[in-house]
Design an enzyme around this catalytic site. Structure first.
Site, PDB file in Angstrom:
ATOM      1  N   LEU A   1       0.823  -1.218   0.000  1.00 12.29           N
ATOM      2  CA  LEU A   1       0.000   0.000   0.000  1.00 12.29           C
ATOM      3  C   LEU A   1       0.847   1.253   0.000  1.00 12.29           C
ATOM      4  CD1 LEU A   1      -2.507  -1.163   2.772  1.00 12.29           C
ATOM      5  CD2 LEU A   1      -3.067  -0.867   0.361  1.00 12.29           C
ATOM      6  N   GLY A   2       2.053   1.129   0.521  1.00  9.33           N
ATOM      7  CA  GLY A   2       2.925   2.299   0.592  1.00  9.33           C
ATOM      8  C   GLY A   2       4.256   1.901   1.195  1.00  9.33           C
TER       9      GLY A   2
ATOM     10  N   GLY B   1       7.926   3.512   3.514  1.00 10.13           N
ATOM     11  CA  GLY B   1       8.602   4.580   4.257  1.00 10.13           C
ATOM     12  C   GLY B   1      10.019   4.101   4.557  1.00 10.13           C
ATOM     13  N   ASN B   2      10.794   4.878   5.351  1.00 10.12           N
ATOM     14  CA  ASN B   2      12.184   4.438   5.603  1.00 10.12           C
ATOM     15  C   ASN B   2      12.246   3.237   6.538  1.00 10.12           C
ATOM     16  OD1 ASN B   2      11.214   6.936   6.002  1.00 10.12           O
ATOM     17  ND2 ASN B   2      13.038   7.824   6.922  1.00 10.12           N
ATOM     18  N   PHE B   3      11.164   3.020   7.296  1.00  9.67           N
ATOM     19  CA  PHE B   3      11.117   1.871   8.225  1.00  9.67           C
ATOM     20  C   PHE B   3      10.938   0.549   7.488  1.00  9.67           C
ATOM     21  CE2 PHE B   3       7.095   3.581   7.148  1.00  9.67           C
ATOM     22  CZ  PHE B   3       6.380   2.452   6.786  1.00  9.67           C
TER      23      PHE B   3
ATOM     24  N   LYS C   1       2.109  -2.450   8.757  1.00  8.59           N
ATOM     25  CA  LYS C   1       3.386  -1.764   8.607  1.00  8.59           C
ATOM     26  C   LYS C   1       4.455  -2.781   8.974  1.00  8.59           C
ATOM     27  CE  LYS C   1       4.265   3.045   9.397  1.00  8.59           C
ATOM     28  NZ  LYS C   1       4.242   4.199  10.236  1.00  8.59           N
TER      29      LYS C   1
ATOM     30  N   ASP D   1       3.096  15.569  13.292  1.00  2.74           N
ATOM     31  CA  ASP D   1       3.351  15.319  11.867  1.00  2.74           C
ATOM     32  C   ASP D   1       2.043  15.393  11.079  1.00  2.74           C
ATOM     33  OD1 ASP D   1       4.763  14.830   9.596  1.00  2.74           O
ATOM     34  OD2 ASP D   1       5.207  12.719  10.030  1.00  2.74           O
TER      35      ASP D   1
HETATM   36  P1  AMP Z   1       3.296   5.853   6.798  1.00  2.25           P
HETATM   37  O1  AMP Z   1       4.728   5.581   6.896  1.00  2.25           O
HETATM   38  O2  AMP Z   1       2.539   5.495   8.057  1.00  2.25           O
HETATM   39  O3  AMP Z   1       3.007   7.271   6.374  1.00  2.25           O
HETATM   40  O4  AMP Z   1       2.710   4.906   5.632  1.00  2.25           O
HETATM   41  C1  AMP Z   1       3.174   4.953   4.303  1.00  2.25           C
HETATM   42  C2  AMP Z   1       2.037   4.740   3.317  1.00  2.25           C
HETATM   43  O5  AMP Z   1       1.412   3.480   3.558  1.00  2.25           O
HETATM   44  C3  AMP Z   1       0.902   5.767   3.436  1.00  2.25           C
HETATM   45  O6  AMP Z   1       1.143   6.919   2.707  1.00  2.25           O
HETATM   46  C4  AMP Z   1      -0.268   4.993   2.862  1.00  2.25           C
HETATM   47  O7  AMP Z   1      -0.268   5.004   1.445  1.00  2.25           O
HETATM   48  C5  AMP Z   1       0.013   3.560   3.320  1.00  2.25           C
HETATM   49  N1  AMP Z   1      -0.703   3.318   4.566  1.00  2.25           N
HETATM   50  C6  AMP Z   1      -0.263   3.546   5.825  1.00  2.25           C
HETATM   51  N2  AMP Z   1      -1.184   3.232   6.737  1.00  2.25           N
HETATM   52  C7  AMP Z   1      -2.269   2.792   6.052  1.00  2.25           C
HETATM   53  C8  AMP Z   1      -3.588   2.321   6.423  1.00  2.25           C
HETATM   54  N3  AMP Z   1      -3.958   2.242   7.697  1.00  2.25           N
HETATM   55  N4  AMP Z   1      -4.434   1.977   5.446  1.00  2.25           N
HETATM   56  C9  AMP Z   1      -4.073   2.062   4.151  1.00  2.25           C
HETATM   57  N5  AMP Z   1      -2.876   2.481   3.743  1.00  2.25           N
HETATM   58  C10 AMP Z   1      -1.967   2.839   4.666  1.00  2.25           C
END
Ligand code: AMP
Length: 614
Positions: free
Chosen positions: A339-340, A342-344, A364, A456
């Site tokens: 879905l997305g 990040g650095n983690f 995550k 944030d």
């Molecule tokens: P984050 O690092 O938490 O900002 O997550 C990175 C990306 O993952 C976000 O920009 C979303 O596209 C996706 N994402 C994170 N949390 C969710 C969630 N609860 N439901 C759907 N997509 C998510």
């Protein structure tokens, strides 16, 4: 919905034409003497009743598609007050200018409309019964959805009226009207077999007359050639005062034997508790994978309460029994779909198996090679999220320690607000953005109440469940404040989103709900620019000196003046003078309510090209 004329001393509410003329007579019949009353025909419309040369004149003021008010053929105005001010300077087609307001005599209050007097209770009961909500969940639903719910009730209220007989034949209608006494004006309303149209059956001179009720493309109801109304109950109320083409006016209800009680009686509210499902059955469109559903014109749309993520999955006491911070790996199924990132690591789609149901989740997943500090950070984020439960915040279901550390959250499949708006620029109306930003303010008000700072808040961290439902996410930088603290002080600066930070964060490393309010202002700017990057190409330090010089970002094109004023308030330099989220939510709520039902079919069917909000 607040009545835009409620505060005016010359506003009489829902009174009939004859009563208006009586008040004008009492006040002396001078040229330009005027009063305002509620229009019985159109939702939110008014009538201007005035005197000129000892004659009465009545002008209908319509609320238009874009939320402005106008006398048919005349100029548009922001509200009934502005309209009256205008006509006091320029007759512009009226019999003469408005010269003297005919104020209500002492002790006379505006007369509530049939619907107004019980609106709040109806909304509450409707939400309680339809979505089986109580407590905070109920309050949040009422605050965030009142305009949509009011519209739903307004357009279905006739089904609870004693004169409404549902789908009966013409013969059956006659049988009912001829039974018992047959006074002139005895009437009923019925649904016709032909494609859901209606008919009015009326007794006059011991004979029953039937009138077809037309339903035009814009959703208005009328007797052929007659006055048009937004709802059936308004049409009936109007025809009780004036025949408007009927052989006689509506006088006496022929009560539906299957529906005891009057709308205005206490039994009505009680009867709402046993609503037959057909009354509020709403047609909901299917949701696409990205959470975006093309809006069904003239039909109800999906409300936050209709989704599975409005309440926590643990609001069910059975499920609550199993609630733990650490989840069992074998209850979690992980999809390959990402879905997305990040650095983690990355966020993956998945399903979590609970006692009674399976829920869609976002997981995550920490990169396996990450060091301990990153793991600790993710656990801190989990600890924060674990304490939060609000419809406008992404809830955490739990953490799972297996092949890697995983944070399991509710699914918000519409993705981040900035990307969504950038990709749907032509379809998303300004009122839709106001609605979403109001929800964000509700989530932030909750955080402020609980003494948490987000640190944030940005459009990228507002995720959408669907086009009309937003949730705040990403609590990676968030902190719980101590009971006596009003701010968190960071020891050292980190990798910070400077463009979203208030001056006190950058200069003194001080973070509070007031600094979240600053970020909220930047998030609003991102939303009203449909996902543009704030402060263009400026770097973080340049933004700081820009702010220090007293400069602020400009009003985005198409952004309502009221919303830009709120942004500017959020960007008050001194945090002591900046509003808190209680105030912010209140301001945006009032604005949202004032625009939400101003269109023919509610904000969801607005024609974007016609939107001319100031
Ligand atoms: P984050 O690092 O938490 O900002 O997550 C990175 C990306 O993952 C976000 O920009 C979303 O596209 C996706 N994402 C994170 N949390 C969710 C969630 N609860 N439901 C759907 N997509 C998510």
């Amino acid at each position: 919905m607040p009545d835009a004329a409620a505060h005016l001393p010359f506003y009489y509410g829902s009174i009939a034409r004859a009563e208006a003329e009586e008040y004008l007579k009492l006040a002396g019949m001078s040229d330009g003497l005027f009063l305002l009353r509620q229009c019985l025909r159109s939702l939110g419309g008014y009538v201007l009743s005035m005197v000129c040369n000892l004659q009465f004149y009545h002008y209908a003021i319509e609320r238009q598609m874009n939320g402005t008010y106008a006398i048919v053929g005349g100029k548009a105005h922001l509200g009934p007050e502005e309209l009256c001010e205008f006509y006091s300077k320029d007759a512009d087609g009226l019999c003469c200018t408005l010269r003297k307001p005919c104020n209500r005599p002492t002790g006379v209050e505006p007369q509530p409309g049939v619907f107004d007097s019980m609106r709040d209770n109806m909304v509450r009961e409707y939400v309680r019964q339809t979505w089986k909500l109580e407590g905070d969940a109920l309050e949040q639903a009422i605050i965030s959805q009142a305009p949509q719910v009011e519209k739903l009730i307004a357009t279905t209220a006739h089904e609870r009226m004693p004169w409404y007989h549902g789908s009966i034949t013409r013969d059956e209608a006659e049988r009912r009207l001829y039974s018992g006494a047959q006074p002139d004006g005895k009437f009923l309303l019925r649904e016709r077999k032909e494609n859901g149209t209606y008919a009015l059956s009326l007794v006059y001179g011991k004979t029953v007359y039937h009138y077809r009720i037309d339903h035009d493309k814009s959703g208005k109801y009328s007797i052929p050639e007659g006055t048009k109304f937004d709802t059936l109950w308004q049409l009936v109320e109007y025809l009780k005062l004036k025949p408007d083409g009927l052989i006689f006016y509506l006088r006496e209800t022929c009560p539906n034997p299957n529906m005891p009680g009057e709308l205005t009686s206490p039994t009505f509210l009680a009867s709402l508790c046993t609503l037959s499902p057909f009354i509020f059955q709403r047609q909901l469109g299917p949701l696409n994978a990205d959470g975006y559903t093309p809006e069904p014109v003239g039909k109800s749309r999906l409300l936050p309460m209709d989704t599975s993520v409005y309440e926590s999955p643990y609001s069910d006491p059975e499920e609550l029994k199993d609630k733990k911070l650490f989840l069992k790996r074998d209850h979690l199924m992980m999809d390959e779909v990402e879905l997305g990132a990040g650095n983690f690591g990355c966020v993956k789609k998945g399903v979590y198996k609970m006692r009674k149901k399976q829920i869609d989740v976002a997981i995550k997943v920490l990169k396996s090679n990450n060091e301990k500090t990153v793991k600790d950070e993710m656990m801190k984020e989990a600890q924060i999220m674990h304490q939060l439960d609000n419809p406008y915040i992404v809830r955490m279901i739990g953490v799972c320690e297996a092949e890697s550390l995983m944070l399991v959250m509710e699914m918000a499949s519409g993705g981040p607000l900035n990307k969504f708006l950038a990709s749907k620029r032509d379809e998303i109306t300004v009122s839709n953005i106001v609605e979403l930003m109001h929800q964000v303010s509700m989530g932030m008000k909750y955080l402020e109440e609980k003494n948490f700072v987000h640190r944030d808040l940005a459009a990228r961290n507002v995720l959408l469940v669907n086009q009309h439902y937003a949730k705040i996410s990403d609590f990676g930088l968030s902190k719980a404040l101590g009971a006596d603290d009003s701010y968190y002080k960071a020891r050292t600066a980190g990798k910070w989103p400077l463009k979203w930070y208030a001056p006190e964060c950058v200069l003194y490393h001080k973070f509070s709900s007031k600094s979240d309010v600053w970020s909220y202002g930047v998030t609003m700017w991102e939303a009203f620019t449909y996902g543009q990057k704030p402060y263009k190409k400026m770097k973080g330090p340049e933004v700081i000196s820009f702010i220090e010089q007293g400069k602020r970002m400009e009003c985005p094109t198409d952004c309502p003046a009221e919303m830009y004023t709120l942004m500017q308030q959020c960007w008050t330099y001194r945090w002591e003078e900046r509003p808190g989220f209680i105030t912010v939510e209140n301001i945006i709520r009032s604005y949202y309510y004032s625009i939400a039902n101003k269109t023919e079919n509610g904000p969801e069917t607005e024609d974007k090209s016609k939107e001319t909000l100031p």
